[in-house]
Write a protein that holds these residues in place. Structure first.
Motif, PDB file in Angstrom:
ATOM      1  N   TYR A 434       0.838  -1.201   0.000  1.00 38.51           N
ATOM      2  CA  TYR A 434       0.000   0.000   0.000  1.00 38.51           C
ATOM      3  C   TYR A 434       0.877   1.256   0.000  1.00 38.51           C
ATOM      4  CZ  TYR A 434      -4.044   2.948   0.875  1.00 38.51           C
ATOM      5  OH  TYR A 434      -5.032   3.899   0.761  1.00 38.51           O
ATOM      6  N   PHE A 435       1.997   1.186   0.690  1.00 38.66           N
ATOM      7  CA  PHE A 435       2.963   2.292   0.668  1.00 38.66           C
ATOM      8  C   PHE A 435       3.480   2.509  -0.748  1.00 38.66           C
ATOM      9  CE2 PHE A 435       7.445   3.548   0.646  1.00 38.66           C
ATOM     10  CZ  PHE A 435       7.358   4.803   1.256  1.00 38.66           C
ATOM     11  N   ILE A 436       3.794   1.409  -1.435  1.00 33.23           N
ATOM     12  CA  ILE A 436       4.271   1.521  -2.826  1.00 33.23           C
ATOM     13  C   ILE A 436       3.211   2.197  -3.693  1.00 33.23           C
ATOM     14  CG2 ILE A 436       4.828   0.177  -4.897  1.00 33.23           C
ATOM     15  CD1 ILE A 436       6.166  -1.869  -3.031  1.00 33.23           C
ATOM     16  N   SER A 437       1.942   1.819  -3.490  1.00 35.18           N
ATOM     17  CA  SER A 437       0.856   2.408  -4.273  1.00 35.18           C
ATOM     18  C   SER A 437       0.767   3.912  -4.050  1.00 35.18           C
ATOM     19  CB  SER A 437      -0.476   1.745  -3.890  1.00 35.18           C
ATOM     20  OG  SER A 437      -1.560   2.372  -4.539  1.00 35.18           O
ATOM     21  N   LEU A 438       0.868   4.327  -2.779  1.00 32.96           N
ATOM     22  CA  LEU A 438       0.750   5.752  -2.463  1.00 32.96           C
ATOM     23  C   LEU A 438       1.987   6.530  -2.874  1.00 32.96           C
ATOM     24  CD1 LEU A 438      -0.878   5.623   1.111  1.00 32.96           C
ATOM     25  CD2 LEU A 438      -2.008   6.089  -1.065  1.00 32.96           C
ATOM     26  N   GLU A 439       3.145   5.997  -2.561  1.00 39.30           N
ATOM     27  CA  GLU A 439       4.399   6.724  -2.783  1.00 39.30           C
ATOM     28  C   GLU A 439       4.729   6.859  -4.265  1.00 39.30           C
ATOM     29  OE1 GLU A 439       7.878   8.805  -1.570  1.00 39.30           O
ATOM     30  OE2 GLU A 439       6.025   8.241  -0.491  1.00 39.30           O
ATOM     31  N   ASP A 441       2.475   6.117  -6.821  1.00 38.81           N
ATOM     32  CA  ASP A 441       1.250   6.284  -7.605  1.00 38.81           C
ATOM     33  C   ASP A 441       1.008   5.085  -8.521  1.00 38.81           C
ATOM     34  OD1 ASP A 441      -1.066   7.630  -8.318  1.00 38.81           O
ATOM     35  OD2 ASP A 441      -0.107   8.670 -10.000  1.00 38.81           O
ATOM     36  N   VAL A 442       1.097   3.896  -7.934  1.00 32.22           N
ATOM     37  CA  VAL A 442       0.871   2.655  -8.681  1.00 32.22           C
ATOM     38  C   VAL A 442      -0.584   2.242  -8.526  1.00 32.22           C
ATOM     39  CG1 VAL A 442       1.534   0.234  -8.956  1.00 32.22           C
ATOM     40  CG2 VAL A 442       3.256   1.938  -8.300  1.00 32.22           C
ATOM     41  N   PHE A 443      -1.226   1.895  -9.631  1.00 37.62           N
ATOM     42  CA  PHE A 443      -2.607   1.434  -9.630  1.00 37.62           C
ATOM     43  C   PHE A 443      -2.736   0.243  -8.676  1.00 37.62           C
ATOM     44  CE2 PHE A 443      -6.060  -1.004 -11.985  1.00 37.62           C
ATOM     45  CZ  PHE A 443      -7.081  -0.150 -11.601  1.00 37.62           C
ATOM     46  N   LEU A 444      -3.680   0.328  -7.734  1.00 35.78           N
ATOM     47  CA  LEU A 444      -3.741  -0.635  -6.642  1.00 35.78           C
ATOM     48  C   LEU A 444      -3.963  -2.072  -7.120  1.00 35.78           C
ATOM     49  CD1 LEU A 444      -3.391  -0.454  -3.614  1.00 35.78           C
ATOM     50  CD2 LEU A 444      -5.864  -0.257  -3.373  1.00 35.78           C
ATOM     51  N   SER A 445      -4.735  -2.259  -8.184  1.00 35.86           N
ATOM     52  CA  SER A 445      -4.980  -3.617  -8.676  1.00 35.86           C
ATOM     53  C   SER A 445      -3.713  -4.274  -9.212  1.00 35.86           C
ATOM     54  CB  SER A 445      -6.062  -3.608  -9.768  1.00 35.86           C
ATOM     55  OG  SER A 445      -7.322  -3.310  -9.219  1.00 35.86           O
ATOM     56  N   PHE A 446      -2.699  -3.466  -9.586  1.00 40.60           N
ATOM     57  CA  PHE A 446      -1.419  -4.034  -9.997  1.00 40.60           C
ATOM     58  C   PHE A 446      -0.713  -4.717  -8.825  1.00 40.60           C
ATOM     59  CE2 PHE A 446      -0.689  -0.811 -13.690  1.00 40.60           C
ATOM     60  CZ  PHE A 446      -1.525  -1.563 -14.493  1.00 40.60           C
ATOM     61  N   LEU A 447      -1.061  -4.308  -7.614  1.00 38.41           N
ATOM     62  CA  LEU A 447      -0.350  -4.784  -6.427  1.00 38.41           C
ATOM     63  C   LEU A 447      -1.124  -5.824  -5.630  1.00 38.41           C
ATOM     64  CD1 LEU A 447       0.973  -1.299  -5.235  1.00 38.41           C
ATOM     65  CD2 LEU A 447       2.217  -3.056  -6.503  1.00 38.41           C
ATOM     66  N   THR A 448      -2.363  -6.118  -6.030  1.00 39.79           N
ATOM     67  CA  THR A 448      -3.163  -7.079  -5.277  1.00 39.79           C
ATOM     68  C   THR A 448      -2.547  -8.469  -5.304  1.00 39.79           C
ATOM     69  OG1 THR A 448      -5.201  -5.844  -5.718  1.00 39.79           O
ATOM     70  CG2 THR A 448      -5.443  -8.139  -5.055  1.00 39.79           C
TER      71      THR A 448
END
Length: 476
Positions: A434-439, A441-448
């Motif tokens: 989640y930190f990677i997504s915020l910091e 700006d990575v689309f969250l579904s890429f990280l699920t």
């Protein structure tokens, strides 16, 4: 057994009825037909009226949308079949009982709280959907794509009234609603198809190339939206129901299946609701975008509204209003009921009626804020991202637990109330990604998926260490 009767039985079991804390007996198992009906109705619902138009606001191209949805939904079906249905028919436990055996009662309580709150927010978005249809006769100002807070007193009154009715019905009359909803589902599906056909006529589509050119090569996203590519569509549609399949929530449903092959029946719902219905709803929005009102908003740098009520009404009239109301209502009702059950697991002394009223109140308050519906793509991605890694605990223990040398159902066998290996694996995976997504700006579904895999692997590692320490402490 019909769609909502099957779902009702599973939900009633979670509420404390039969088989809540035991395997479902052979005599109560259901054939594949029960699951085809259930998923066909459950995934052609109020959310589809919002999600389809939202895809257009992201500037997606024809190839990315049409082919991306085909692939992403296929991955969702495969997840249900080879993970959820496989484990569900092996153990035949509810999700909550299965987790309790691994995690302990205190950790499952925390999960129930998160699950219940997120269910309330999703139900709130459905109340918002129905409100856009109810407000048409009152000439209500519809919420804009960028709206966060209520935009009028009329909106507040309609949402509060709808929320009160839905909450009371969920609390007192679920059996009646379940049976009625079973008859409503075909009406809702028919409305989606009718909307799509009418929209094609209004868009003067006479060939496949005309249809393809509605999206063409894509466009710039609307103000406040991000640009969707092929992989955005694939991963978002795969993980739109991440909590249900890789998150294992539907263990509670598939424990009633005779065979794991019943998992293939999810395709009936996914490709009706998450393919045909999404595209049909997107076509409705494409019609609206050609209107002088929408063109004026775009010229002024403002994103046109995606309010489902007016979109469906412009296509098929009163039938459209009724369909939107029913779609939102039949989705919000069981969702509020499920949220109430999650809360009841935390406060078991409170009756089902009152916990459902509490859940309905939270959902109604959420429904006042259009952001939950207008930002549904982002909210659904977050919902799956939070809950899906919990399912990795179950999946990795089942498939890799023996190889990793850990004891299965550790909390049950040792009597611990809080399995720190589970919590640490989830918290670390969620926190880092989640930190990677915020910091960045990575689309969250890429990280699920990375978060899910990370949680499963860390669970095996932490469990091996934790269980050895617990064993050593017991010996000493």
């Amino acid at each position: 057994m019909s769609q909502y009767n099957q779902e009702e039985e599973a939900i009633e079991a979670l509420a404390g009825g039969e088989f809540e804390r035991e395997r479902v007996p052979q005599s109560r198992l259901q054939s594949w037909k029960a699951f085809l009906g259930m998923y066909a109705g459950e995934h052609a619902a109020g959310t589809e009226f919002v999600i389809g138009p939202l895809f257009l606001t992201t500037g997606v191209s024809a190839f990315d949308l049409i082919v991306g949805l085909l692939l992403g939904n296929l991955m969702a079906v495969l997840s249900w079949r080879f993970l959820t249905a496989e484990i569900g028919t092996k153990f035949r436990y509810t999700l909550y009982f299965h987790l309790e055996k691994i995690c302990g009662t205190r950790l499952v309580t925390a999960y129930n709280l998160a699950n219940g709150v997120l269910f309330c927010f999703l139900a709130g978005a459905m109340i918002t959907v129905s409100a856009t249809a109810v407000g048409i006769p009152f000439d209500m100002e519809m919420p804009k794509l960028t709206d966060t807070t209520p935009n009028s007193l009329t909106w507040v009154i309609i949402v509060l009234a709808l929320g009160a009715v839905i909450s009371l019905i969920a609390a007192k009359g679920y059996n009646t609603v379940a049976k009625a909803a079973n008859w409503m589902s075909p009406v809702i599906v028919l409305a989606f198809i009718a909307c799509g056909v009418v929209a094609l006529i209004q868009l003067d589509v006479n060939s496949f190339s005309d249809f393809w050119n509605i999206w063409g090569e894509g466009s710039e996203p609307f103000p406040g939206q991000i640009k969707y590519t092929f992989w955005h569509v694939v991963l978002w549609s795969w993980f739109a129901n991440a909590a249900m399949h890789i998150g294992m929530s539907d263990l509670s449903v598939f424990r009633f299946a005779k065979k794991a092959s019943a998992g293939w029946m999810t395709a009936g719902g996914i490709y009706i609701g998450h393919y045909i219905a999404w595209i049909a709803a997107a076509l409705l929005y494409a019609v609206y975008l050609k209107s002088p009102e929408a063109q004026a908003m775009l010229a002024g740098g403002e994103a046109p509204s995606v309010a489902p009520g007016p979109l469906a009404y412009n296509a098929i009239g009163i039938f459209g209003i009724i369909a939107v109301i029913l779609a939102g209502w039949t989705t919000a009702n069981p969702t509020i009921y499920r949220a109430g059950l999650a809360f009841q697991a935390i406060i078991p002394k409170l009756s089902t009626f009152w916990v459902t009223i509490i859940a309905g109140t939270v959902a109604t308050v959420a429904g006042l804020f259009p952001a939950f519906a207008m930002k549904l793509l982002g909210f659904v991605a977050l919902y799956g991202f939070i809950l899906a890694p919990v399912g990795a605990i179950i999946v990795f223990e089942y498939f890799f637990g023996k190889q990793a040398g850990i004891q299965s159902f550790y909390a049950e066998k040792t009597g611990i109330k809080f399995n720190w290996a589970v919590f640490a694996a989830w918290a670390l995976s969620f926190g880092v990604f989640y930190f990677i997504s915020l910091e960045y700006d990575v689309f969250l579904s890429f990280l699920t998926l990375p978060a899910w895999i990370s949680c499963g692997v860390l669970f095996l590692i932490f469990s091996r260490v934790y269980q050895k320490r617990q064993s050593a402490a017991t010996v000493n």
